[in-house]
Write an enzyme that holds these catalytic residues in place. Sequence first.
Site, mmCIF file in Angstrom:
data_model
loop_
_atom_site.group_PDB
_atom_site.id
_atom_site.type_symbol
_atom_site.label_atom_id
_atom_site.label_comp_id
_atom_site.label_asym_id
_atom_site.label_seq_id
_atom_site.Cartn_x
_atom_site.Cartn_y
_atom_site.Cartn_z
ATOM 1 N N THR A 1 -1.567 35.384 -10.014
ATOM 2 C CA THR A 1 -1.188 36.748 -9.629
ATOM 3 C C THR A 1 -1.440 36.976 -8.146
ATOM 4 O O THR A 1 -0.835 37.856 -7.532
ATOM 5 C CB THR A 1 -1.966 37.784 -10.473
ATOM 6 O OG1 THR A 1 -1.450 39.086 -10.239
ATOM 7 C CG2 THR A 1 -3.450 37.786 -10.130
ATOM 8 N N THR B 1 4.296 37.090 -8.283
ATOM 9 C CA THR B 1 4.359 38.504 -8.659
ATOM 10 C C THR B 1 4.884 39.344 -7.501
ATOM 11 O O THR B 1 4.986 38.871 -6.366
ATOM 12 C CB THR B 1 2.967 39.033 -9.065
ATOM 13 O OG1 THR B 1 2.110 39.039 -7.909
ATOM 14 C CG2 THR B 1 2.337 38.165 -10.151
ATOM 15 N N HIS C 1 -10.075 24.506 -5.915
ATOM 16 C CA HIS C 1 -9.854 23.087 -5.616
ATOM 17 C C HIS C 1 -11.154 22.331 -5.361
ATOM 18 O O HIS C 1 -11.206 21.116 -5.585
ATOM 19 C CB HIS C 1 -8.897 22.946 -4.429
ATOM 20 C CG HIS C 1 -7.469 23.196 -4.787
ATOM 21 N ND1 HIS C 1 -6.419 22.454 -4.280
ATOM 22 C CD2 HIS C 1 -6.906 24.110 -5.617
ATOM 23 C CE1 HIS C 1 -5.282 22.895 -4.788
ATOM 24 N NE2 HIS C 1 -5.554 23.913 -5.591
#
Length: 291
Positions: A161, A177, A40
């Site tokens: 992930t 996940t 970010h």
Amino acid sequence: MAAPVVDAEYLRQVDRARRHLRALISSKGCAPIMLRLAWHDAGTYDVNTKTGGANGSIRYEEEYTHGSNAGLKIAIDLLEPIKAKSPKITYADLYQLAGVVAVEVTGGPTVEFIPGRRDSSVCPREGRLPDAKKGALHLRDIFYRMGLSDKDIVALSGGHTLGRAHPERSGFEGAWTQEPLKFDNSYFLELLKGESEGLLKLPTDKALLEDPSFRRYVDLYARDEDTFFKDYAESHKKLSELGFTPRSSGPASTKSDLSTGAVLAQSAVGVAVAAAVVIVSYLYEASKKSK
């Protein structure tokens, strides 16, 4: 602000900060939020106006209170003790180093890190980061503005992930996940499975399946983790250097110390601690809810 002088002492402090980051991320299970902070801070870059980018401006209230940055004050505060112990390092370098270490400690690829980013006190306007509720056209608008490609979009999306979404931050809830503190290609495997009970698929995730250019990379990364790791490391490096031109000259040790010797050391430590990180991750996620 002036660019830092990347001398021998600066490199020593980078190495010290790297060790402290490994310890922090391993003990707190906070790899996801460190990766998000790095992303970010860098992802505000505009290649046309040369504004935003990996410059540490996210540490200011004006920027970390943007809606898309909800919760990132946690990561900013966690890094302050490390900054105090390595005061020469810019916030811009520290935040990107934290993202690099977060990937490596959780079993992901080694991402080359070259220091020298300058800090900025100029915060970009809100709205430069992706909106998870939108689709492929929006993703291209955001990433092309940064100067990145379709391959970069898909490879960097694989960073999901790690971590989970929290409703108080994004309006969405859940992990992508089954093991949200393990960096692998399971994001793409889960994406191809379709809807899975308990797992999250954002509209921007689904867009990767629906767009033919994106989809070919999803299919590739799902079947070939080595290729994903290679492409991810390249795309992450590009992201981490948005708005920053690495030194092309100077002491020969600058690049070699960080890209060769230090990488070998960090890789060995990363493998050793990766299993421990996965074991403690769910305890930390439950108590801290850090993405």
